[in-house]
Write a protein that holds these residues in place. Structure first.
Motif, PDB file in Angstrom:
ATOM      1  N   UNK A 241      37.246  19.647  74.348  1.00  0.00           N
ATOM      2  CA  UNK A 241      36.729  20.966  73.961  1.00  0.00           C
ATOM      3  C   UNK A 241      37.794  22.042  74.128  1.00  0.00           C
ATOM      4  N   UNK A 242      38.587  21.943  75.199  1.00  0.00           N
ATOM      5  CA  UNK A 242      39.655  22.919  75.421  1.00  0.00           C
ATOM      6  C   UNK A 242      40.708  22.830  74.327  1.00  0.00           C
ATOM      7  N   UNK A 243      41.073  21.594  73.974  1.00  0.00           N
ATOM      8  CA  UNK A 243      42.053  21.416  72.894  1.00  0.00           C
ATOM      9  C   UNK A 243      41.503  21.966  71.583  1.00  0.00           C
ATOM     10  N   UNK A 244      40.208  21.675  71.332  1.00  0.00           N
ATOM     11  CA  UNK A 244      39.592  22.194  70.105  1.00  0.00           C
ATOM     12  C   UNK A 244      39.554  23.717  70.113  1.00  0.00           C
ATOM     13  N   UNK A 245      39.260  24.307  71.302  1.00  0.00           N
ATOM     14  CA  UNK A 245      39.270  25.767  71.408  1.00  0.00           C
ATOM     15  C   UNK A 245      40.649  26.342  71.144  1.00  0.00           C
TER      16      UNK A 245
END
Length: 359
Positions: A241-245
């Motif tokens: 999720x952090x990478x996607x953010x």
């Protein structure tokens, strides 16, 4: 007969039946054990098989003593025989040390005595659960010795009861031979089986507690591993999720940068268009001014022609009018020039009429 009396009678019958079954089991184990010990070297395998049958009979896992004894005897023969031979060597060493202690005096005797009792304690810790472990579990001999020490330390009172149940009657028979002479037939028929059957109850209880503790530890370890796996999964999901953010933020930043570049390009294009329009307007204004100047010069030229026809005075007046125009400035608008030309024409006409009247 009342229901209570019937229930009590049934309970007595059940206890009697259970006692007779236990007596028969002990008798059968004792006979099998004595026969199995006849070659002497097979005493270890006979002990392991007797313990295996005693535990299984108490757990109602076996009905035929002889068949189960033979099976367990074959299964545990190698490990139990090696363990018995090692036990014989340990007992021989202890006897040699005991003889040495009795022959020595002083500090050396005290030292050997301390060593003797430490070795005796070590052998006792191994002996308490060694053969039952060989009979119960499929492990290596090294692991069985280690587990026997751990169980003896962890369940010290159970180990003491097992050792006393074996050592006390055998020691009394050796120390007091008269007791053995009066009870030798009991050893052949029931004594060994009774010891196996009695100590197996304690051993089975210890094994059950240890198995429950191991099972609980495994369940806790499995639960801990499951929690750890869930935490790692959640952490991995959080990382994703952090990478996607970060990717979304980068995309937004790139989109914002491209939008700003487009706006800057549009502003630059608008500024260029405005500048071009201003230049065009300035050029048009300059052309209009030039045309206005040219238009203002044309009436002056047309006004000069009648002045020249009227004579020198009018020419001088036209020159004076032109001088007056030059005194007022060359950059007056077309209306002012026309008005001044009309006034000059009126003045000239008035002067001509006055001159005619005077003549």
């Amino acid at each position: 007969m009342s229901e209570n009396e019937r229930g009590a009678g049934r309970q007595r019958e059940w206890k009697l039946k259970k006692g007779l079954d236990a007596f028969g089991n002990m008798f059968g184990i004792n006979i099998c054990f004595v026969i199995g010990c006849l070659p002497v070297i097979t005493i270890g395998a006979s002990i392991a098989a007797s313990y295996a049958m005693a535990i299984r009979l108490q757990e109602n896992e076996e009905e035929t003593v002889a068949r189960g004894f033979i099976h367990e005897f074959k299964r545990s023969f190698k490990q139990a025989t090696i363990a018995f031979l090692g036990l014989v060597v340990a007992v021989a060493v202890l006897l040699a040390e005991w003889i040495l202690i009795n022959t020595q005096k002083g500090a050396i005797s005290v030292f050997y005595t301390i060593v003797f009792y430490l070795e005796l304690l070590f052998v006792a810790l191994i002996l308490a659960f060694l053969f039952p472990l060989i009979a119960r579990y499929q492990t290596t001999l090294k692991q069985a010795v280690k587990n026997s020490i751990l169980l003896s330390v962890g369940y010290i009172w159970s180990a003491v009861k097992i050792l006393v149940a074996w050592v006390a009657p055998i020691a009394l028979s050796i120390i007091y031979p008269i007791i053995f002479l009066h009870t030798w037939y009991l050893w052949l028929l029931l004594a060994f089986g009774a010891i196996f059957y009695g100590t197996s109850h304690t051993i089975r209880h210890v094994f059950k507690q240890n198995e429950d503790a191991i099972r609980q530890t495994e369940e806790e370890a499995a639960e801990e591993a499951r929690k750890k796996e869930e935490e790692e999964q959640q952490l991995e999901e959080g990382r994703a999720a952090l990478i996607e953010g970060h990717q979304r933020l980068a995309a937004r930043a790139a989109e914002e940068a491209s939008r700003k570049e487009a706006e800057a390009a549009e502003e630059t294009e608008a500024a260029e268009e405005t500048e071009a329009a201003e230049e065009t307007e300035a050029a048009e204004d300059a052309g209009a001014a030039k045309e206005a100047e040219e238009a203002s010069e044309k009436p002056e030229k047309t006004a000069d022609k009648p002045k020249q026809n009227q004579g020198g005075k009018q020419g001088q007046g036209g020159k004076q009018g032109q001088g007056g125009k030059q005194g007022q400035g060359g950059k007056q608008n077309q209306g002012g020039k026309k008005n001044q030309g009309k006034k000059q024409n009126r003045n000239k006409n008035g002067q001509q009429s006055s001159n005619k009247n005077n003549q």
